[in-house]
Structure formats: structure tokens, C-alpha cells
Design an enzyme around this catalytic site. Structure first.
Site, PDB file in Angstrom:
ATOM      1  N   GLU A  75      11.508  -4.423  12.168  1.00 16.43           N
ATOM      2  CA  GLU A  75      12.472  -3.392  11.778  1.00 16.43           C
ATOM      3  C   GLU A  75      13.759  -3.580  11.978  1.00 16.43           C
ATOM      4  O   GLU A  75      14.829  -4.084  11.911  1.00 16.43           O
ATOM      5  CB  GLU A  75      12.626  -2.163  10.943  1.00 16.43           C
ATOM      6  N   ASP A 119       0.883  -1.174  -0.377  1.00 17.67           N
ATOM      7  CA  ASP A 119      -0.111   0.167  -0.397  1.00 17.67           C
ATOM      8  C   ASP A 119       0.959   0.963   0.293  1.00 17.67           C
ATOM      9  O   ASP A 119      -0.145   1.969  -0.071  1.00 17.67           O
ATOM     10  CB  ASP A 119      -0.795  -0.639   1.315  1.00 17.67           C
TER      11      ASP A 119
END
Ligand code: UDP
Ligand code: MN
Length: 300
Positions: free
Chosen positions: A240, A157
């Protein structure tokens, strides 16, 4: 002038005109040949460039929802402009869908279509990040199949500037760059001083060594092979940071891109969630029209 010499003059004029015409035609031909030669040379150079570029492996986690096809269409048509790219699309599902397979085939891109989802015990875990197990499956495939090149996680997205793909391709260990439209500062960026990463400007620090978004870094495949156990952790907000720590990276390994992290080349856009189309909204009088098939296609 005698009749004879008149015919002679006409004949001579014709010969001269024809010769001139031939000369011009020959000149044009020579010009065309030159142009063709230059074009072929240019084309060969381009092809050579494409072949020598290290491959870019883009891992995209995706899942079924109303906005999936819109998001995936936009992403696929961005990636179609990127040379020597291999797209690894991993559905968060037990089974691969026809909708995604068809989209991948339409794109003409080299791709790998996979699926993986969270085991039952994690399904209701509020502390679990999104797209963990499918990203892990993408990593598994890449470790098995990719020797060199660069890995980038591209959520379905987000919005990507093509210059980003050109720049991450030369990543030696890991590269970092700003991501636009990130809560709550509206941006997330490495902080650069004297050309080196000295920290991260990101609203969510929370003990993170690498306070970056998934869209804000790329990693060389060799770094991935150097730490064969490194994976995406499960805990939400630490995907992350956990991954980059497990790759045993240090701040000094990070290569700042996007003109020394002064530009935004990727945005953390979110697609507005529309209502789910429902065939019951179609009036009875129109059940013999296109609307039935349209709804069926949209709801696949
Ligand atoms: N995603 C997924 N499974 C999920 C939720 C999300 O695979 O259950 C994927 C999603 O398609 C996207 C990425 O993980 O590529 C990040 O998800 P999302 O955009 O919903 O998260 P946000 O951008 O809000 O952090
Ligand atoms: Mn998102």
C-alpha cells in the site's frame, strides 16, 4: 303508486347508482394516473443519478482455495447492490477458472475476468506480498480501459458496508478511512486533526509514510494516469505504502471519509480454513447417491 311510476323509480335509482359508480371509477383512475406519474418521475431521477455517477472500478485479487467460493459469493452479492460498478477480478493463476467465470456471470455485474501470477523466481520468496502480480494486471487493464472514475482494491475475504461505495465515489485524488479487525491494535485508521490527515494509527509503522491497509483507501483514476509507471511493489507489508508513494501523493491530498474517520465501513475479516472435503470420506454404501456429485462440485 301505479305500476308505471314504480318501474320509473327503480330505473331512476339504477341510473343514479350507476352514475355514482362511474364517478368513483373515474376518480380512482385519475388517482392511479397521478401515482404512475410520480413513480415514473422518481424512476427517471434514479436512472439519471445512476448514469451521472462516475464509475467505480473494484479490483479483486483472488486465488483457488477451499474458502474461495464462499468469500467470492459474499463479495459478489455485496457488489450487486452498488450502481455503476465495474468489477475487475484477477485470479492468481496461469489460467482463468470456470468456477470464477460462472460466479461472475451469475452476478449480472459488468465485469472483467483476468489472470496473472508471480514469475517462477518469486514463487518461493518469503518476502513477497500476496496478490501482487494479479493486482498489477488489474491496474494494467484499468489504465487501458478506464478514463475517469475511482479505483478501490477489494480483497475477496473482507466485509464491506455499502455506504463505503457511496462515499468513495466522489474521491478527487485519494480517500482514506478506518479498517476494522486489523492486527494487532484491532483497527487501523488515519489520524484526523482539524479535518486533515496528520498520520496513521496502525500497529505497523516501520517507516511507512502511508500506514494503511489495502482496504483503507481509494484513488481517482486520473491520479493513476498521472503516474503511468506507478505499481504495486513486491515487498510484503509495503504494497500500500509503495503504491501510494509511487502515485506521488502527499498527506494533504488524502480525503478522510467515514464521518471524518470516526466509523468503520470495512473489516479485514478472515475466513476460517476448513478441512478439504475428500471423496474417500464417503462410505462405500453411499457411492450411488448425491454425495459423489456433491463432492465433485465442491472440489471443482
Ligand atoms: N491472494 C492472491 N494470491 C495469493 C494469496 C492471496 O491473489 O497467493 C489474494 C486473496 O484472494 C485476497 C488478497 O490477495 O483477495 C489478500 O490475501 P489474504 O486475504 O490471504 O491476505 P491477508 O488478508 O491475510 O493479508
Ligand atoms: Mn484477507
Amino acid at each position: 303508486m301505479s305500476r308505471f311510476s314504480f318501474t320509473k323509480v327503480i330505473a331512476m335509482t339504477l341510473v343514479v347508482a350507476e352514475s355514482l359508480y362511474l364517478l368513483m371509477a373515474l376518480k380512482r383512475l385519475a388517482l392511479l394516473e397521478d401515482t404512475y406519474h410520480t413513480l415514473t418521475l422518481h424512476q427517471n431521477e434514479q436512472n439519471q443519478k445512476t448514469i451521472t455517477l462516475p464509475p467505480l472500478y473494484v479490483i479483486t485479487p483472488t486465488y483457488r482455495r477451499n474458502t474461495q467460493l464462499a468469500d467470492m459469493t459474499r463479495l459478489s452479492q455485496t457488489l450487486m447492490h452498488v450502481p455503476n460498478l465495474h468489477w475487475i477480478v484477477v485470479e492468481d493463476a496461469e489460467k482463468k477458472s470456470d468456477v470464477v467465470r460462472e460466479l461472475l456471470e451469475r452476478s449480472g455485474l459488468p465485469f472483467t475476468h483476468l489472470c496473472a501470477t508471480a514469475p517462477e523466481e518469486y514463487k518461493r520468496d518469503k518476502m513477497m506480498g500476496r496478490g501482487v502480480f494479479n493486482r498489477r494486471e488489474g491496474l494494467r487493464w484499468l489504465r487501458e480501459n478506464g478514463k475517469e472514475g475511482v479505483l478501490y482494491f477489494a480483497d475477496d475475504d473482507n466485509s464491506y458496508d455499502l455506504r463505503l461505495f457511496e462515499q468513495i465515489r466522489t474521491t478527487k485524488k485519494a480517500s482514506v478511512f478506518p479498517v476494522g479487525m486489523i492486527l494487532s491494535l484491532g483497527i487501523s485508521s488515519p489520524i484526523i486533526r482539524d479535518g486533515k490527515v496528520v498520520g496513521f494509527h496502525d500497529a505497523f509503522q516501520a517507516g511507512r509514510k502511508f500506514a494503511v491497509d489495502m482496504a483503507g483507501f481509494a484513488v481517482n483514476v486520473r491520479v493513476l494516469h498521472a503516474s503511468p509507471q506507478a505499481t504495486i511493489p513486491i515487498r510484503v507489508s509495503y504494497l500500500e505504502d509503495g503504491f501510494l508513494r509511487q502515485l506521488r501523493l502527499e498527506l494533504e491530498d488524502l480525503e478522510p471519509l467515514a464521518s471524518g474517520c470516526t466509523e468503520v465501513l470495512v473489516w479485514h475479516t478472515k475466513t476460517y480454513k476448513p478441512a478439504t472435503p475428500n471423496l474417500q470420506h464417503v462410505e462405500h454404501a453411499y457411492l450411488d447417491t448425491n454425495l459423489v456429485e456433491l463432492y465433485r462440485n465442491v472440489l471443482r
